[in-house]
Design a protein around this motif. Structure first.
Motif, PDB file in Angstrom:
ATOM      1  N   THR A   1       0.830  -1.200   0.000  1.00  0.00           N
ATOM      2  CA  THR A   1       0.000   0.000   0.000  1.00  0.00           C
ATOM      3  C   THR A   1       0.865   1.250   0.000  1.00  0.00           C
ATOM      4  O   THR A   1       2.032   1.230   0.399  1.00  0.00           O
ATOM      5  CB  THR A   1      -0.930   0.039   1.221  1.00  0.00           C
ATOM      6  OG1 THR A   1      -0.152   0.331   2.393  1.00  0.00           O
ATOM      7  CG2 THR A   1      -1.670  -1.272   1.395  1.00  0.00           C
TER       8      THR A   1
ATOM      9  N   GLN B   1      -7.673  -5.204   7.334  1.00  0.00           N
ATOM     10  CA  GLN B   1      -7.684  -3.785   7.013  1.00  0.00           C
ATOM     11  C   GLN B   1      -7.247  -2.959   8.217  1.00  0.00           C
ATOM     12  O   GLN B   1      -6.453  -2.016   8.086  1.00  0.00           O
ATOM     13  CB  GLN B   1      -9.076  -3.364   6.560  1.00  0.00           C
ATOM     14  CG  GLN B   1      -9.227  -1.880   6.262  1.00  0.00           C
ATOM     15  CD  GLN B   1      -8.459  -1.436   5.030  1.00  0.00           C
ATOM     16  OE1 GLN B   1      -8.288  -2.216   4.105  1.00  0.00           O
ATOM     17  NE2 GLN B   1      -7.999  -0.187   5.020  1.00  0.00           N
TER      18      GLN B   1
ATOM     19  N   ARG C   1      -4.021   3.130   0.251  1.00  0.00           N
ATOM     20  CA  ARG C   1      -4.524   2.515  -0.970  1.00  0.00           C
ATOM     21  C   ARG C   1      -3.448   1.639  -1.609  1.00  0.00           C
ATOM     22  O   ARG C   1      -2.257   1.833  -1.379  1.00  0.00           O
ATOM     23  CB  ARG C   1      -5.019   3.574  -1.956  1.00  0.00           C
ATOM     24  CG  ARG C   1      -6.276   4.288  -1.460  1.00  0.00           C
ATOM     25  CD  ARG C   1      -6.896   5.168  -2.517  1.00  0.00           C
ATOM     26  NE  ARG C   1      -8.199   5.674  -2.063  1.00  0.00           N
ATOM     27  CZ  ARG C   1      -9.354   5.074  -2.286  1.00  0.00           C
ATOM     28  NH1 ARG C   1      -9.363   3.938  -2.974  1.00  0.00           N
ATOM     29  NH2 ARG C   1     -10.478   5.581  -1.850  1.00  0.00           N
ATOM     30  N   VAL C   2      -3.895   0.692  -2.425  1.00  0.00           N
ATOM     31  CA  VAL C   2      -2.989  -0.321  -2.974  1.00  0.00           C
ATOM     32  C   VAL C   2      -2.009   0.302  -3.962  1.00  0.00           C
ATOM     33  O   VAL C   2      -2.397   1.091  -4.831  1.00  0.00           O
ATOM     34  CB  VAL C   2      -3.807  -1.436  -3.665  1.00  0.00           C
ATOM     35  CG1 VAL C   2      -2.876  -2.417  -4.374  1.00  0.00           C
ATOM     36  CG2 VAL C   2      -4.663  -2.173  -2.637  1.00  0.00           C
TER      37      VAL C   2
ATOM     38  N   PRO D   1      -7.605  -1.834   0.205  1.00  0.00           N
ATOM     39  CA  PRO D   1      -7.380  -3.276   0.408  1.00  0.00           C
ATOM     40  C   PRO D   1      -8.633  -4.036   0.812  1.00  0.00           C
ATOM     41  O   PRO D   1      -8.859  -5.161   0.357  1.00  0.00           O
ATOM     42  CB  PRO D   1      -6.324  -3.315   1.516  1.00  0.00           C
ATOM     43  CG  PRO D   1      -5.606  -2.010   1.403  1.00  0.00           C
ATOM     44  CD  PRO D   1      -6.651  -1.022   0.975  1.00  0.00           C
TER      45      PRO D   1
END
Length: 479
Positions: A129, A167, A134-135, A157
Motif C-alpha cells: 500500500t 484492514q 490505498r494499494v 485493500p
C-alpha cells in the motif's frame, strides 16, 4: 572561435565602418552622410545576422534533441562537431547526460523486471500500500487467491480481501510502523485459510507504506483436520474389538473357563474381534503405503483376465456360503497396462464389497467395456446415481490414452442412498455403520481402491440406486 570574441569583432567592425564613413564624408552634405550611415548600418546588420544564424542553428538542433531525450528517445546521439566552442561544449555535456540517464533508466527497468519476476514466482500473496492506505501493487498469486483482476492500483485493500481485521492491521502499521500477524478465513466456497503478516515499508520519497503477505494455509488446515479425523476414526474402530476382547478375557479369567460351552463362545468372540483388528491393521498399512511418496508403481503390460479370476477365487468361498453366483465377462486376450499386483488388490476389494452387500441368492458380475476415442465413463458428476471419485491433490487434468477399457464390478445388492454415494470413497465412511461392522468391513476398502487407481493416473467411479444394486468401476489403458 569563441562566441564572445565574435561579438567583439562585430562591434569593432561596426565602429570602424562608422568612423570611416565620418572621415570620408566630413566635407560632404547631410544627404551624403545619411546615405553613408545607411550603408554602414546595413553592412552591420548583415554581419550581425550572419553571427546570430551561426549561433541559433545549432541551438535549435540541440533543443530538438533535448525534447527527444525528454520524450524517452535516448538513442539519438548529440553531434559534438558544432561551433562555436561554447555550443560544442554544451552539446558534449548534453550527450553525456543522455548516456547517464539512459543507463540509469535501463538499470531501473532491469531491477523492476527482476522484482516483478520474483513477486510473480512467490507462492504467497503480496499486497503493498501507499502511505494513504490505498494499494500500490499486488502480485499474481494475490490476485489468484482472492479472485481479483488487474489493475489493483489505487483500490482500498478491504475491497479485495473483505476482512476488516486485516484492514485494521494495515491501518495500524501505517499509523505506528509496527509489524502485525493475523489469521483470516474466507467465507467463500471452498473455504480458505491464511496467515497474514503486515509490516511497514519505507519509501524513498518520504512517508511509509505497508506490505501484507498472505500465506495460504488451507492445505495445512485440511491435513490437520484429516489427521484428527483419522486418529478419532482409528481409535473408535480399535476400541470396539478391544473392548469385546478384554470383556471376554476378564470373564474367562473370573471362572468361565470351567463352563465349556461358555468358554468356547467367549474364545470364538475373541478370535472374531482379533481377526477384525488384523484386517483393520492390514488395511491401514496398505493405505499408508499407497499414500506415501515412496510408493513405486511397477507398470507392465499384462492380461487382465487372470487377475480377475484370482480376485474372484479370493471371495468364491464367501459367495458360495450365500449362494451368490459370480459371472466373469472379460475376454482372455485383453491386455492392459498397469501394476498387476495393485490392480488385483483393487479388484479383490471391490469383489469383497460386492459379495458382502449382496443378499443371499444374488449375483455379482465382472465385465469390461471399451471406450471410444471421445467417449467418457458413463454418467457425470451431475447424473443421479453416479459419482466420480475426487482426484485428491490434483490441480490439473490427467492426459488419457486414446484407447481405454472400463473394468466394472456389478451387483444386485442393497444399493447405496443418493446422499451417501458421494462419500463412499472416504476413509472409514460407512453407509450403515452397524451393518458394515457386523459384515467385517473396516471402512477403508474403497479408499484403498481410489488411491490405487489414481496412482495410475486413471479414474474410479460408483453408480448405485438404493435397493437395485451397485456398480464400481475404473479405467485402464489398453495395450
Amino acid at each position: 572561435m569563441r562566441l564572445h570574441w565574435r561579438l567583439m569583432l562585430l562591434c569593432a567592425a561596426v565602429i570602424a565602418i562608422a568612423m570611416a564613413a565620418v572621415h570620408l564624408y566630413a566635407n560632404r552634405t547631410i544627404h551624403e552622410i545619411l546615405l553613408a550611415s545607411v550603408l554602414g548600418l546595413t553592412l552591420a546588420l548583415l554581419l550581425t545576422y550572419s553571427v546570430s544564424r551561426s549561433v541559433s542553428r545549432p541551438l535549435r538542433k540541440l533543443t530538438g534533441i533535448a525534447r527527444s531525450i525528454g520524450a524517452g528517445d535516448f538513442d539519438k546521439r548529440v553531434p559534438s562537431d558544432t561551433s562555436p566552442r561554447e555550443i560544442r561544449d554544451l552539446a558534449r555535456a548534453l550527450d553525456s547526460t543522455r548516456r547517464q540517464v539512459r543507463d540509469r533508466i535501463a538499470a531501473i527497468l532491469g531491477e523492476k523486471s527482476q522484482l516483478e519476476t520474483i513477486l510473480a514466482d512467490i507462492t504467497a500473496g503480496i499486497l503493498v500500500t501507499r502511505p494513504d492506505g490505498r494499494v500500490l501493487l499486488t502480485n499474481r498469486t494475490f490476485e489468484r487467491l482472492f479472485g481479483v483482476t488487474s489493475p489493483t492500483d489505487g483500490r482500498p485493500p478491504v475491497e479485495m480481501i473483505r476482512d476488516v481485521q486485516v484492514q485494521a492491521a494495515i491501518e495500524n502499521t501505517l499509523r505506528t510502523g509496527e509489524a502485525l500477524t493475523h489469521t483470516m478465513t474466507t467465507s467463500g466456497m471452498p473455504e480458505r485459510h491464511f496467515d497474514v503478516h503486515v509490516g511497514p515499508v519505507r519509501r524513498d520519497g518520504g512517508g511509509m507504506g505497508a506490505v501484507a503477505v498472505f500465506y495460504d494455509t488451507t492445505e495445512l488446515h485440511r491435513l490437520e483436520r484429516a489427521r484428527k479425523d483419522f486418529v478419532a476414526n482409528v481409535s473408535h474402530e480399535i476400541r470396539t474389538p478391544l473392548t469385546a476382547i478384554k470383556g471376554c478375557a476378564d470373564t474367562l479369567a473370573e471362572g468361565a473357563l470351567e463352563d465349556r460351552a461358555t468358554a468356547d463362545r467367549f474364545v470364538q468372540t475373541i478370535l472374531t474381534h482379533s481377526d477384525r483388528l488384523q484386517l483393520l491393521l492390514e488395511d491401514l498399512l496398505d493405505l499408508s503405503r499407497l499414500e506415501s511418496d515412496s510408493l513405486k508403481i511397477e507398470m507392465d503390460d499384462f492380461a487382465i483376465r487372470p487377475a480377475v479370476d484370482r480376485a474372484c477365487d479370493s471371495v468364491r468361498q464367501q459367495a458360495a456360503g450365500k449362494d451368490i453366483s459370480i459371472l466373469v465377462e472379460v475376454p482372455d486376450e485383453l491386455t492392459v497396462r498397469g501394476d498387476p499386483k495393485l490392480i488385483e488388490q483393487a479388484l479383490v476389494n471391490l469383489m469383497d464389497n460386492a459379495v458382502k452387500y449382496t443378499p443371499r441368492g444374488g449375483k455379482v458380475r465382472v465385465a469390461v467395456r471399451r471406450l471410444g476415442k471421445d467417449e467418457d465413463v458413463e454418467g457425470s458428476d451431475n447424473t443421479p446415481g453416479f459419482v466420480l471419485a475426487a482426484e485428491a491433490g490434483r490441480t490439473e487434468s490427467v492426459s488419457r490414452p486414446a484407447r481405454v477399457v472400463v473394468l466394472e464390478v456389478v451387483d444386485n445388492g442393497i444399493g447405496i442412498p443418493s446422499d451417501s454415494l458421494p462419500r463412499v470413497f472416504e476413509r472409514f465412511y460407512r453407509v450403515e455403520k452397524g451393518r458394515s461392522r457386523s459384515l467385517g468391513g473396516t471402512g477403508l476398502g474403497l479408499s484403498i481402491v481410489r488411491h490405487i487407481i489414481e496412482s495410475h493416473g486413471e479414474r474410479v467411479y460408483a453408480k448405485s440406486v438404493l435397493g437395485a444394486g451397485s456398480t464400481f468401476g475404473f479405467t485402464l489403458p489398453i495395450v
